[in-house]
Motif scaffolding. Structure first.
Motif, PDB file in Angstrom:
ATOM      1  N   SER A 193       7.638 -26.452  13.848  1.00  0.00           N
ATOM      2  CA  SER A 193       8.616 -25.942  13.032  1.00  0.00           C
ATOM      3  C   SER A 193       9.596 -25.330  14.044  1.00  0.00           C
ATOM      4  N   ILE A 194       9.313 -24.775  15.142  1.00  0.00           N
ATOM      5  CA  ILE A 194      10.333 -24.536  16.268  1.00  0.00           C
ATOM      6  C   ILE A 194      10.801 -25.595  16.835  1.00  0.00           C
ATOM      7  N   THR A 235      11.156 -28.660  15.856  1.00  0.00           N
ATOM      8  CA  THR A 235      12.029 -29.406  14.951  1.00  0.00           C
ATOM      9  C   THR A 235      13.300 -28.874  14.793  1.00  0.00           C
ATOM     10  N   GLN A 236      13.152 -27.595  14.756  1.00  0.00           N
ATOM     11  CA  GLN A 236      14.545 -26.760  14.739  1.00  0.00           C
ATOM     12  C   GLN A 236      15.395 -27.035  16.077  1.00  0.00           C
ATOM     13  N   LEU A 237      14.816 -26.880  17.105  1.00  0.00           N
ATOM     14  CA  LEU A 237      15.692 -26.951  18.536  1.00  0.00           C
ATOM     15  C   LEU A 237      15.905 -28.467  18.482  1.00  0.00           C
ATOM     16  N   HIS A 239      16.580 -30.654  16.148  1.00  0.00           N
ATOM     17  CA  HIS A 239      17.431 -31.089  15.263  1.00  0.00           C
ATOM     18  C   HIS A 239      18.931 -30.332  15.561  1.00  0.00           C
ATOM     19  N   GLU A 240      18.853 -29.402  16.305  1.00  0.00           N
ATOM     20  CA  GLU A 240      20.269 -28.854  16.864  1.00  0.00           C
ATOM     21  C   GLU A 240      20.892 -29.489  18.045  1.00  0.00           C
ATOM     22  N   GLU A 284       9.495 -34.256   6.887  1.00  0.00           N
ATOM     23  CA  GLU A 284      10.232 -33.223   6.100  1.00  0.00           C
ATOM     24  C   GLU A 284      11.560 -33.798   6.068  1.00  0.00           C
ATOM     25  N   GLN A 318      15.813 -32.996   6.276  1.00  0.00           N
ATOM     26  CA  GLN A 318      16.812 -32.054   6.973  1.00  0.00           C
ATOM     27  C   GLN A 318      18.052 -32.201   6.383  1.00  0.00           C
ATOM     28  N   ASP A 367      22.103 -31.423   6.442  1.00  0.00           N
ATOM     29  CA  ASP A 367      23.131 -31.086   7.227  1.00  0.00           C
ATOM     30  C   ASP A 367      24.462 -30.701   6.310  1.00  0.00           C
ATOM     31  N   SER A 426      12.840 -39.256  13.945  1.00  0.00           N
ATOM     32  CA  SER A 426      14.211 -38.892  13.125  1.00  0.00           C
ATOM     33  C   SER A 426      14.808 -40.168  12.929  1.00  0.00           C
TER      34      SER A 426
END
Length: 426
Positions: free
Chosen positions: A45-46, A48-50, A52-53, A96, A98, A100, A136
């Motif tokens: 989760s960490i 994917t968040q990084l 994605h940003e 999952e 995302q 935006d 992705s």
């Protein structure tokens, strides 16, 4: 199988225990491994968040890698990624969405546009390292987590080996304690075969030793009883034979032929009974089992005919000369002689047929059917009516001899023919 029932039961219990413990540890290993994989997969989760940003240009590649370094992670080149995807083991994967949101301004209004992208994270194990592969709509990346290592069940294996070792050692100790029981069984078998001098005595104070020592005490008492019985029977038979012999000689001095014949018959009957008692004592003695040898059955029958002193025309024999048996010659000829004597007493035509039927020796003679079951006549001194012609000890002796040869006496009656059978004991 039955002779080793205790040993087989112990081995069965050992097998069931080992299988059960192994199954429980295997299930525990699966559960522990699954829990470990789920716990470390939470790190994605960490990541994917990084990632994605980074894709949304919220940070540069250098910042993205610097953020990864904070969590002791780093990126993998595309070439190495292909090798890891090809040869690595997939531990878990998850997908999952995302969403935006982008805000747009116009002259008349402000509106928001939502863009949905799909992202799939796969955790892999390759060469003792854990990797996260993110795929992705806008790109892919392979990240190695330097702080994670593959699951090592050494503590679980150590516990499993320890418990299994304890179980095996425990069962080995049980089998070791059962060894005296096996030796005791072998000694009991020797005692049953006639070795009265075998000792059951065992050192120790456990249950098996107590039983063995009690058997030793019983063996000593049995030997004493047998010795006393044998001494008594032999002494009493010796003491009886002396007055019988004197009475037989004195009978010849009587003037009356009628009285002489009567007393001769009485003393002859007494001598026969004493001889039968001697034979019974030998049959019931355990030592007679050591005198068995292989003989042709026709030779035993010929010996019985000679012993009975009947004319050959009264006996018909239909037995193959190839039939052999393991027997005590003197005892078995006595059994056949008694069957011939009974036929001579009770058959109207004084004739007996000795034949083999289905591997069993049969004695056939004409006469009336027995009024009682055979079990009545194999009791000592059984008779149907109080007369001088009785079965006496004859069939009782036959039955005792057959039991010593692992046979039984059977009886059939068919169309005026009495058939006594030396049958196999089942």
């Amino acid at each position: 199988m039955k002779r080793h029932a205790v040993l087989l039961t112990v081995l069965f219990a050992l097998s069931v225990t080992l299988i059960s413990v192994s199954y429980i540890f295997w299930e525990f290993f699966q559960l522990n491994y699954k829990r470990y994989v789920n716990n470390i997969f939470n790190k994605h989760s960490i990541i994917t968040q990084l990632f994605h940003e980074y894709q949304q240009n919220r940070s540069s590649l250098a910042i993205f890698e610097a953020n990864l370094a904070i969590y002791n992670m780093s990126t993998i080149s595309e070439k190495s990624s292909k090798e890891i995807l090809k040869k690595g083991k997939i531990l878990k994967e998850d997908g999952e969405k995302q969403i935006d949101s982008t805000i747009f301004f116009s002259k008349d209004m402000i509106y928001r546009q939502n863009v949905t992208s799909h992202m799939r994270t796969t955790m892999l194990q390759y060469k003792r390292s854990i990797y996260f592969y993110i795929n992705s709509d806008t790109g892919t990346i392979m990240i190695i987590d330097n702080s994670l290592k593959p699951y090592k069940p050494w503590s679980l294996i150590s516990a499993y080996v320890s418990i299994i070792s304890i179980i095996i050692i425990s069962f080995m100790l049980i089998l070791q304690r059962l060894r005296p029981l096996i030796r005791l069984f072998q000694r009991i078998a020797l005692f049953g075969e006639g070795n009265l001098n075998v000792s059951f005595k065992v050192k120790g104070s456990d249950e098996i030793a107590v039983i063995a020592n009690e058997l030793e005490t019983a063996r000593i008492k049995i030997n004493s009883i047998l010795e006393a019985r044998t001494l008594f029977l032999r002494n009493i038979m010796h003491e009886l034979k002396t007055p019988i012999a004197k009475g037989t000689i004195a009978t010849q001095m009587l003037d009356s032929q009628k009285q002489r014949d009567r007393f001769t018959s009485i003393f002859g009957r007494l001598e026969t009974i004493v001889n039968d008692f001697a034979m019974i004592e030998e049959v019931t003695s355990l030592t007679c089992k050591q005198e068995f040898s292989e003989y042709r059955l026709v030779d035993i029958i010929d010996g019985a005919i000679d012993m009975s002193m009947v004319d050959g025309v009264h006996v018909s024999v239909d037995v193959s000369a190839s039939v052999k048996m393991n027997a005590n010659y003197r005892l078995y000829t006595t059994a056949i002689k008694n069957m011939i004597d009974n036929a001579m007493k009770y058959s109207p035509d004084k004739h007996i047929n000795i034949v083999m039927k289905e591997e069993e020796l049969c004695f056939e003679s004409n006469g009336e059917k027995l009024k009682h079951p055979l079990s009545f006549y194999i009791e000592p001194f059984s008779k149907e009516s109080p007369s001088k012609n009785s079965f006496g000890l004859g069939l009782y002796l036959v039955d005792s001899i057959l039991k010593a040869h692992k046979q039984v006496l059977a009886y059939e009656y068919e169309e005026g023919v009495n058939r006594f059978i030396f049958a196999k004991d089942v």
